[in-house]
Design a protein around this motif. Structure first.
Motif, PDB file in Angstrom:
ATOM      1  N   ARG A 244       0.730  -1.092   0.075  1.00 55.22           N
ATOM      2  CA  ARG A 244       0.122   0.055  -0.143  1.00 55.22           C
ATOM      3  C   ARG A 244       0.885   1.207   0.053  1.00 55.22           C
ATOM      4  N   ILE A 245       0.700   2.051  -0.839  1.00 53.91           N
ATOM      5  CA  ILE A 245       1.577   3.474  -1.265  1.00 53.91           C
ATOM      6  C   ILE A 245       0.516   4.652  -0.963  1.00 53.91           C
ATOM      7  N   GLY A 246       0.826   5.446   0.224  1.00 58.19           N
ATOM      8  CA  GLY A 246       0.026   6.633   0.401  1.00 58.19           C
ATOM      9  C   GLY A 246       0.736   7.941  -0.332  1.00 58.19           C
ATOM     10  N   ILE A 247      -0.278   8.597  -0.676  1.00 55.79           N
ATOM     11  CA  ILE A 247       0.054  10.048  -1.312  1.00 55.79           C
ATOM     12  C   ILE A 247      -0.138  10.926  -0.883  1.00 55.79           C
ATOM     13  N   PHE A 248       0.773  12.160  -0.723  1.00 54.74           N
ATOM     14  CA  PHE A 248       0.290  13.326   0.097  1.00 54.74           C
ATOM     15  C   PHE A 248      -0.733  13.972  -0.708  1.00 54.74           C
ATOM     16  N   ASN A 249      -1.740  14.822   0.119  1.00 61.69           N
ATOM     17  CA  ASN A 249      -3.006  15.289  -0.482  1.00 61.69           C
ATOM     18  C   ASN A 249      -3.749  14.580  -1.386  1.00 61.69           C
TER      19      ASN A 249
ATOM     20  N   GLU B 111      -5.147   5.432  -1.606  1.00 64.40           N
ATOM     21  CA  GLU B 111      -4.096   4.982  -1.734  1.00 64.40           C
ATOM     22  C   GLU B 111      -3.767   3.991  -2.829  1.00 64.40           C
ATOM     23  N   ILE B 112      -2.746   3.811  -3.357  1.00 66.25           N
ATOM     24  CA  ILE B 112      -2.431   2.695  -4.080  1.00 66.25           C
ATOM     25  C   ILE B 112      -2.232   1.466  -3.689  1.00 66.25           C
TER      26      ILE B 112
ATOM     27  N   PRO C 218      10.293 -10.067  -3.448  1.00 67.40           N
ATOM     28  CA  PRO C 218      10.488 -10.177  -2.037  1.00 67.40           C
ATOM     29  C   PRO C 218      10.554  -9.041  -1.339  1.00 67.40           C
ATOM     30  N   ALA C 219      10.256  -9.212   0.011  1.00 66.80           N
ATOM     31  CA  ALA C 219      10.327  -7.780   0.777  1.00 66.80           C
ATOM     32  C   ALA C 219      11.588  -7.155   0.873  1.00 66.80           C
ATOM     33  N   ASN C 220      12.616  -8.016   0.828  1.00 69.84           N
ATOM     34  CA  ASN C 220      13.953  -7.068   0.891  1.00 69.84           C
ATOM     35  C   ASN C 220      14.359  -6.239  -0.431  1.00 69.84           C
ATOM     36  N   GLU C 221      13.878  -7.000  -1.653  1.00 62.89           N
ATOM     37  CA  GLU C 221      13.721  -6.230  -2.891  1.00 62.89           C
ATOM     38  C   GLU C 221      12.881  -4.943  -3.034  1.00 62.89           C
ATOM     39  N   ILE C 222      11.970  -5.112  -2.349  1.00 72.83           N
ATOM     40  CA  ILE C 222      11.208  -3.821  -2.450  1.00 72.83           C
ATOM     41  C   ILE C 222      11.475  -2.829  -1.525  1.00 72.83           C
TER      42      ILE C 222
ATOM     43  N   TYR D  29       3.821   7.443   2.517  1.00 69.74           N
ATOM     44  CA  TYR D  29       4.300   6.034   3.050  1.00 69.74           C
ATOM     45  C   TYR D  29       4.140   4.940   2.208  1.00 69.74           C
ATOM     46  N   VAL D  30       5.091   4.107   2.524  1.00 63.70           N
ATOM     47  CA  VAL D  30       4.774   2.679   1.856  1.00 63.70           C
ATOM     48  C   VAL D  30       4.727   1.410   3.056  1.00 63.70           C
ATOM     49  N   GLU D  31       3.645   0.912   2.760  1.00 60.96           N
ATOM     50  CA  GLU D  31       3.427  -0.247   3.662  1.00 60.96           C
ATOM     51  C   GLU D  31       3.639  -1.609   2.981  1.00 60.96           C
ATOM     52  N   LEU D  32       4.392  -2.614   3.584  1.00 63.66           N
ATOM     53  CA  LEU D  32       4.620  -3.797   3.015  1.00 63.66           C
ATOM     54  C   LEU D  32       3.731  -4.911   3.861  1.00 63.66           C
TER      55      LEU D  32
END
Length: 74
Positions: free
Chosen positions: A4-9, A13-14, A21-25, A59-62
């Motif tokens: 999930r990616i949050g965008i200002f204003n 969210e995307i 894999p998580a480490n690559e992201i 923010y970027v939520e994994l």
């Protein structure tokens, strides 16, 4: 993995699932925020590409890497 990616204003969210894999992201997000590219570029498991300018990232939520089970489990 859910992302999930949050965008200002922006009230929305995307949100998408990816096979990366998580480490690559985490490395991709860190490189984008360090100013190496100026944007964050990720792709989902269907082949769609998401490009977000780093200046707009709130923010970027994994999420979890485990897949959800569908149906009855014996």
């Amino acid at each position: 993995m859910d992302i999930r990616i949050g965008i200002f204003n922006s009230p929305r969210e995307i949100s998408f699932e990816t096979t990366q894999p998580a480490n690559e992201i985490e490395e991709t997000v860190a490189a984008a925020l360090a100013g190496q590219t100026g944007y964050l570029k990720l792709s989902d498991k269907k082949g769609h590409v998401y490009i977000v300018p780093t200046i707009g990232l709130a923010y970027v939520e994994l999420g979890s890497e485990s897949s959800r089970r569908v149906g009855f489990v014996a």
